[in-house]
Design a protein around this motif. Structure first.
Motif, PDB file in Angstrom:
ATOM      1  N   THR A  64       0.830  -1.212   0.000  1.00  0.00           N
ATOM      2  CA  THR A  64       0.000   0.000   0.000  1.00  0.00           C
ATOM      3  C   THR A  64       0.863   1.260   0.000  1.00  0.00           C
ATOM      4  N   SER A  65       2.080   1.175   0.585  1.00  0.00           N
ATOM      5  CA  SER A  65       2.963   2.351   0.594  1.00  0.00           C
ATOM      6  C   SER A  65       3.436   2.711  -0.809  1.00  0.00           C
ATOM      7  N   HIS A  66       3.380   1.752  -1.732  1.00  0.00           N
ATOM      8  CA  HIS A  66       3.768   2.020  -3.116  1.00  0.00           C
ATOM      9  C   HIS A  66       2.580   2.447  -3.976  1.00  0.00           C
ATOM     10  N   GLY A  67       1.434   2.666  -3.341  1.00  0.00           N
ATOM     11  CA  GLY A  67       0.296   3.218  -4.068  1.00  0.00           C
ATOM     12  C   GLY A  67      -0.751   2.226  -4.514  1.00  0.00           C
ATOM     13  N   LEU A  68      -0.625   0.932  -4.159  1.00  0.00           N
ATOM     14  CA  LEU A  68      -1.636  -0.041  -4.542  1.00  0.00           C
ATOM     15  C   LEU A  68      -2.855   0.088  -3.631  1.00  0.00           C
ATOM     16  N   PRO A  69      -4.060   0.149  -4.194  1.00  0.00           N
ATOM     17  CA  PRO A  69      -5.273   0.211  -3.367  1.00  0.00           C
ATOM     18  C   PRO A  69      -5.412  -1.048  -2.504  1.00  0.00           C
ATOM     19  N   GLU A  70      -6.042  -0.911  -1.358  1.00  0.00           N
ATOM     20  CA  GLU A  70      -6.165  -2.033  -0.422  1.00  0.00           C
ATOM     21  C   GLU A  70      -6.920  -3.205  -1.037  1.00  0.00           C
ATOM     22  N   ASN A  71      -7.941  -2.934  -1.851  1.00  0.00           N
ATOM     23  CA  ASN A  71      -8.690  -4.047  -2.444  1.00  0.00           C
ATOM     24  C   ASN A  71      -7.821  -4.839  -3.410  1.00  0.00           C
ATOM     25  N   ILE A  72      -6.902  -4.169  -4.110  1.00  0.00           N
ATOM     26  CA  ILE A  72      -5.987  -4.867  -5.013  1.00  0.00           C
ATOM     27  C   ILE A  72      -4.978  -5.685  -4.208  1.00  0.00           C
ATOM     28  N   VAL A  73      -4.469  -5.104  -3.107  1.00  0.00           N
ATOM     29  CA  VAL A  73      -3.541  -5.822  -2.243  1.00  0.00           C
ATOM     30  C   VAL A  73      -4.204  -7.085  -1.696  1.00  0.00           C
ATOM     31  N   ASN A  74      -5.454  -6.969  -1.280  1.00  0.00           N
ATOM     32  CA  ASN A  74      -6.179  -8.138  -0.764  1.00  0.00           C
ATOM     33  C   ASN A  74      -6.277  -9.228  -1.823  1.00  0.00           C
ATOM     34  N   GLN A  75      -6.577  -8.843  -3.036  1.00  0.00           N
ATOM     35  CA  GLN A  75      -6.707  -9.830  -4.114  1.00  0.00           C
ATOM     36  C   GLN A  75      -5.365 -10.494  -4.431  1.00  0.00           C
ATOM     37  N   LEU A  76      -4.277  -9.745  -4.251  1.00  0.00           N
ATOM     38  CA  LEU A  76      -2.956 -10.283  -4.569  1.00  0.00           C
ATOM     39  C   LEU A  76      -2.482 -11.303  -3.539  1.00  0.00           C
ATOM     40  N   ILE A  77      -2.698 -11.022  -2.257  1.00  0.00           N
ATOM     41  CA  ILE A  77      -2.020 -11.831  -1.232  1.00  0.00           C
ATOM     42  C   ILE A  77      -2.932 -12.738  -0.411  1.00  0.00           C
ATOM     43  N   GLU A  78      -4.248 -12.583  -0.524  1.00  0.00           N
ATOM     44  CA  GLU A  78      -5.104 -13.393   0.333  1.00  0.00           C
ATOM     45  C   GLU A  78      -5.398 -14.772  -0.247  1.00  0.00           C
ATOM     46  N   GLN A  79      -5.207 -14.962  -1.542  1.00  0.00           N
ATOM     47  CA  GLN A  79      -5.374 -16.288  -2.138  1.00  0.00           C
ATOM     48  C   GLN A  79      -3.991 -16.852  -2.425  1.00  0.00           C
ATOM     49  N   HIS A  80      -3.545 -17.757  -1.576  1.00  0.00           N
ATOM     50  CA  HIS A  80      -2.186 -18.280  -1.688  1.00  0.00           C
ATOM     51  C   HIS A  80      -2.134 -19.693  -1.121  1.00  0.00           C
ATOM     52  N   THR A  81      -1.006 -20.330  -1.300  1.00  0.00           N
ATOM     53  CA  THR A  81      -0.739 -21.645  -0.701  1.00  0.00           C
ATOM     54  C   THR A  81       0.360 -21.475   0.331  1.00  0.00           C
ATOM     55  N   LEU A  82       0.121 -21.927   1.558  1.00  0.00           N
ATOM     56  CA  LEU A  82       1.090 -21.808   2.648  1.00  0.00           C
ATOM     57  C   LEU A  82       1.877 -23.115   2.774  1.00  0.00           C
ATOM     58  N   ILE A  83       3.213 -23.008   2.701  1.00  0.00           N
ATOM     59  CA  ILE A  83       4.091 -24.178   2.775  1.00  0.00           C
ATOM     60  C   ILE A  83       5.168 -23.922   3.819  1.00  0.00           C
ATOM     61  N   SER A  84       5.491 -24.950   4.606  1.00  0.00           N
ATOM     62  CA  SER A  84       6.533 -24.850   5.626  1.00  0.00           C
ATOM     63  C   SER A  84       7.806 -25.539   5.145  1.00  0.00           C
ATOM     64  N   TYR A  85       8.962 -24.954   5.499  1.00  0.00           N
ATOM     65  CA  TYR A  85      10.268 -25.527   5.185  1.00  0.00           C
ATOM     66  C   TYR A  85      11.093 -25.588   6.466  1.00  0.00           C
ATOM     67  N   PRO A  86      11.757 -26.723   6.730  1.00  0.00           N
ATOM     68  CA  PRO A  86      12.597 -26.805   7.931  1.00  0.00           C
ATOM     69  C   PRO A  86      13.905 -26.038   7.756  1.00  0.00           C
ATOM     70  N   LYS A  87      14.517 -25.703   8.852  1.00  0.00           N
ATOM     71  CA  LYS A  87      15.787 -24.966   8.848  1.00  0.00           C
ATOM     72  C   LYS A  87      16.828 -25.677   7.989  1.00  0.00           C
ATOM     73  N   ASP A  88      17.581 -24.912   7.216  1.00  0.00           N
ATOM     74  CA  ASP A  88      18.692 -25.348   6.358  1.00  0.00           C
ATOM     75  C   ASP A  88      18.245 -26.085   5.092  1.00  0.00           C
ATOM     76  N   SER A  89      16.944 -26.192   4.840  1.00  0.00           N
ATOM     77  CA  SER A  89      16.497 -26.857   3.614  1.00  0.00           C
ATOM     78  C   SER A  89      16.511 -25.877   2.451  1.00  0.00           C
ATOM     79  N   MET A  90      16.769 -26.385   1.245  1.00  0.00           N
ATOM     80  CA  MET A  90      16.731 -25.556   0.046  1.00  0.00           C
ATOM     81  C   MET A  90      15.275 -25.385  -0.368  1.00  0.00           C
ATOM     82  N   ILE A  91      14.901 -24.150  -0.658  1.00  0.00           N
ATOM     83  CA  ILE A  91      13.517 -23.855  -1.018  1.00  0.00           C
ATOM     84  C   ILE A  91      13.290 -24.077  -2.497  1.00  0.00           C
ATOM     85  N   PHE A  92      14.205 -23.616  -3.315  1.00  0.00           N
ATOM     86  CA  PHE A  92      14.121 -23.983  -4.728  1.00  0.00           C
ATOM     87  C   PHE A  92      15.503 -23.993  -5.347  1.00  0.00           C
TER      88      PHE A  92
END
Length: 228
Positions: free
Chosen positions: A14-42
């Motif tokens: 939002t500090s870069h000028g994106l409206p809150e409704n657009i921010v919500n659409q960008l980040i609220e639909q996602h997949t949450l994944i956990s990675y253990p310490k020292d593991s390679m993510i990609f």
């Protein structure tokens, strides 16, 4: 979702000028994944996914010609990565950097298709503004990299410590306490030198009262006279 990473990312976008409704659409639909310490993510992961840190710390790494690695940056809650790519000698697009979980981390994954779909709904003037913001961020990053490459190892270490203090530090009586735990090998990876060199540089900073060590954490000193 109300975690620290979520709130920080919302504030940043939002500090870069994106409206809150657009921010919500960008980040609220996602997949949450956990990675253990020292593991390679990609390692050469698909390019259709973006990542943002919900909790924990992530190392961004660049491979060196000799087979080693140098740490490009350390990311925390609210930071985004996985958007930088390049082409290999055959012209195939690849992730430009590798990433590793410094601590146990939770990452949110968003497809680039969704990002394009959401941003495609913006009015042209807002898109132009957003492009200007992105250009400014890239310009700052390019300037930092150019300046960093021109520094000697001592200057690089001081720059890295100041950056870590700004991003992951807590103010206390003597200066800024670095919350994450760092070893000499970590700093060697960050400034691109050997571990013995880092040990010598840190010894000099401690002797000159610019840095101290408290248990498992370093403290970047504000006033050398306090510990002199």
């Amino acid at each position: 979702m109300t975690g620290d990473g979520y709130l920080k990312l919302r504030t940043r976008l939002t500090s870069h000028g994106l409206p809150e409704n657009i921010v919500n659409q960008l980040i609220e639909q996602h997949t949450l994944i956990s990675y253990p310490k020292d593991s390679m993510i990609f390692l050469g992961a698909p390019l259709d996914i973006l990542y943002w840190v919900y909790s924990g710390l992530v190392d961004i790494l660049c491979s060196k010609p000799d087979g080693g690695q140098i740490q490009v940056s350390l990311l925390g809650p609210g930071d985004i990565f996985g958007f930088m790519e390049f082409s290999d000698p055959s012209g195939n697009p690849m992730q430009a950097f590798q990433s590793r979980a410094r601590t146990n981390v939770e990452l949110c994954l968003i497809t680039r298709h969704r990002v394009r779909k959401v941003l495609g709904r913006l009015d042209p003037p807002l898109l132009v503004h957003l492009l200007g913001e992105i250009t400014a961020v890239w310009g700052s990053f390019s300037l930092y990299c150019a300046q960093f490459l021109g520094m000697n190892y001592s200057e690089r270490l001081e720059t890295v410590l100041n950056d870590l203090a700004r991003k992951f530090g807590v103010k206390e009586a003597r200066g800024t306490l670095l919350i994450p735990e760092f070893g000499h090998s970590d700093f060697a990876e960050m400034i691109g030198c050997s571990r013995p060199m880092v040990s010598r540089l840190i010894g000099e900073m401690i002797a000159n009262h610019r840095l101290t060590y408290d248990g498992k954490h370093y403290i970047v000193l504000d006033n050398p006279a306090i510990t002199a």
